[in-house]
Write a protein that holds these residues in place. Sequence first.
Motif, PDB file in Angstrom:
ATOM      1  N   GLY A  93      16.070  14.703  14.078  1.00 26.49           N
ATOM      2  CA  GLY A  93      15.247  15.565  13.331  1.00 26.49           C
ATOM      3  C   GLY A  93      15.879  16.367  12.377  1.00 26.49           C
ATOM      4  O   GLY A  93      15.854  17.722  12.436  1.00 26.49           O
ATOM      5  N   ARG A  94      17.069  16.267  11.636  1.00 19.93           N
ATOM      6  CA  ARG A  94      17.648  16.773  10.780  1.00 19.93           C
ATOM      7  C   ARG A  94      18.346  16.240   9.587  1.00 19.93           C
ATOM      8  O   ARG A  94      18.112  14.932   9.281  1.00 19.93           O
ATOM      9  N   TYR A  95      19.357  16.809   8.941  1.00 20.67           N
ATOM     10  CA  TYR A  95      20.120  16.020   8.019  1.00 20.67           C
ATOM     11  C   TYR A  95      21.382  16.046   8.041  1.00 20.67           C
ATOM     12  O   TYR A  95      21.756  17.223   8.723  1.00 20.67           O
ATOM     13  N   ARG A  96      22.259  15.066   7.773  1.00 17.37           N
ATOM     14  CA  ARG A  96      23.676  15.173   7.906  1.00 17.37           C
ATOM     15  C   ARG A  96      24.275  14.791   6.442  1.00 17.37           C
ATOM     16  O   ARG A  96      23.604  14.231   5.663  1.00 17.37           O
ATOM     17  N   TRP A  97      25.406  15.420   6.542  1.00 19.38           N
ATOM     18  CA  TRP A  97      26.071  15.113   4.938  1.00 19.38           C
ATOM     19  C   TRP A  97      27.644  14.812   5.116  1.00 19.38           C
ATOM     20  O   TRP A  97      28.218  15.324   6.158  1.00 19.38           O
ATOM     21  N   ASN A  98      28.048  14.529   3.969  1.00 12.72           N
ATOM     22  CA  ASN A  98      29.737  14.339   3.732  1.00 12.72           C
ATOM     23  C   ASN A  98      30.120  15.116   2.684  1.00 12.72           C
ATOM     24  O   ASN A  98      29.123  15.191   1.640  1.00 12.72           O
ATOM     25  N   ASN A  99      30.861  16.084   2.828  1.00 16.73           N
ATOM     26  CA  ASN A  99      31.383  16.977   1.663  1.00 16.73           C
ATOM     27  C   ASN A  99      32.113  16.424   0.701  1.00 16.73           C
ATOM     28  O   ASN A  99      33.076  15.643   0.829  1.00 16.73           O
ATOM     29  N   LEU A 100      31.702  16.160  -0.443  1.00 16.38           N
ATOM     30  CA  LEU A 100      32.458  15.876  -1.802  1.00 16.38           C
ATOM     31  C   LEU A 100      33.241  17.013  -2.531  1.00 16.38           C
ATOM     32  O   LEU A 100      34.476  16.649  -2.846  1.00 16.38           O
ATOM     33  N   ARG A 101      32.713  18.318  -2.626  1.00 15.55           N
ATOM     34  CA  ARG A 101      33.603  18.992  -3.427  1.00 15.55           C
ATOM     35  C   ARG A 101      33.209  20.649  -3.001  1.00 15.55           C
ATOM     36  O   ARG A 101      31.894  20.622  -2.976  1.00 15.55           O
ATOM     37  N   ARG A 102      33.964  21.392  -3.023  1.00 17.05           N
ATOM     38  CA  ARG A 102      33.353  23.032  -2.875  1.00 17.05           C
ATOM     39  C   ARG A 102      33.684  23.347  -4.158  1.00 17.05           C
ATOM     40  O   ARG A 102      35.073  23.386  -4.814  1.00 17.05           O
ATOM     41  N   ILE A 103      32.889  24.275  -4.768  1.00 16.82           N
ATOM     42  CA  ILE A 103      32.746  24.679  -6.190  1.00 16.82           C
ATOM     43  C   ILE A 103      32.706  26.123  -6.061  1.00 16.82           C
ATOM     44  O   ILE A 103      31.817  26.750  -5.832  1.00 16.82           O
TER      45      ILE A 103
END
Length: 472
Positions: free
Chosen positions: A453-463
């Motif tokens: 019950g959530r979202y997961r992500w992979n970081n591509l870039r910090r701006i």
Amino acid sequence: MSDSGVAPASTTEAVVQRIAQLRAELAMLRPRIADSSELLTHALSSAEMVDERGYLAGLEAQVEEINAQILEQARLVTEPHPLWPGGWFLERLDPPHEDLRWRTPYAPYLATPTSGAHRHAWRTREGAEAAVPTDRRHEYRAVWSPITLGEYEAPLDADTLNEVGNPRVRVRDRFAFPSGWSRSSDEPITFVVALPSAQVRDLADRYAPVLADQPALSLVPTSWLHIPLWQDRSRRFEDAPPDMTERLAARIVERYPERAGESLTALLARLSAPPEGEPWRYGSRIWDRYCALEEELRGAPLPPRPAPDSWNTVTAGPEVPREWNWSALTLVSAVRRELIDEAREKVLDDLEAHLAQQPAFDVVAGPAVADNDGVQLDLWPDEPFRELMDRCATWRESRPEPIPASWRPSLPIAYSTADAEVDLTGLHHIRQRVTWRIDELAVVTMRMDRENGRYRWNNLRRIPLRTPGGPT
């Protein structure tokens, strides 16, 4: 305005307690009204009939008075909070009839929640007054309402208040239906998000004991807290380079020199050759060529694809080469992924350049508000977020979609995962707010984690965003 979010002369606890008392009085009156109404259907003398009607009119007058008191109490709350989200509306002063009395911000029908904080209202008086019709055929005034009213809904009364002001809120399974920010596809989607500061994460943690007892809510771990600001609907970050076929062939020759030979050369040449046969079969024939290339690189055949018994045959696992199921072609897909990632870096550079003049800004986070998608920290003011979202939307777009006037930024701290009622009584005891300096954005590829019950992500870039007074 006091820290509790209500008028200085009152507190949230006092409002809740007083309205609970008034509702208890209403509950005692309703059976008496029902009994009196039933008695009037019996054969009574004229004098008895007059007396009973007078008695019933007195009871109904008491109900009207209590309704007025409930409304008066609820109007003491002039900021969103868990029990009365509220907002500013335009009230028409010369209504032809009650149903046409209110004007509210436009929002798409599918975005309309059934309860809670994200009802359609202007957050500020200024926002409502700016939307007054210019034709001046009618007169309007901006008024605060403890709940939001649709344009054709019934007048505000105690019963309507009870649907929203009750601490037991009905939620739905956020992950059951696809919507703008909760795509049902298992393919990752690229988003621009803001990640909360340590102070905001600490505030979210304070609500955890209240929310953890609710089976229909899934707490968002602090490491996954985020507010989505822009979604890559055009999939610019997933676009293959224009010369993908030529690059793929060259990279495979470089990566698999042991496979060099006439067979591999012929298969690579077929990738860029025009497809033959009926036009409606072109996609399948090109996919067949990729499957043949995968088998050549493996030195072994692929598993058979599922029989096309019906259009609903979607249960095959990732190793089965359904059409355009790249996860089944592990060797070819790995090379394709490398080329797409390399192309993505150029796209990220372009987005970062586009956001170079976006200034950092401060917002206030808190308190928690609830709707039928779960519980969020309220964020305000709205305008810095709208400006940022507009800037993202104008990247490579000349006419971005307008942001609905009713949209309010919020930071989800718990998602609803079932169609059920949840008891959020404890939310109104935590009314703190913290300042959040948003000076950096994250570009992430995000996917649903339905099981948790959530979202997961992979970081591509910090701006990073431009700090006030810094270089321009």
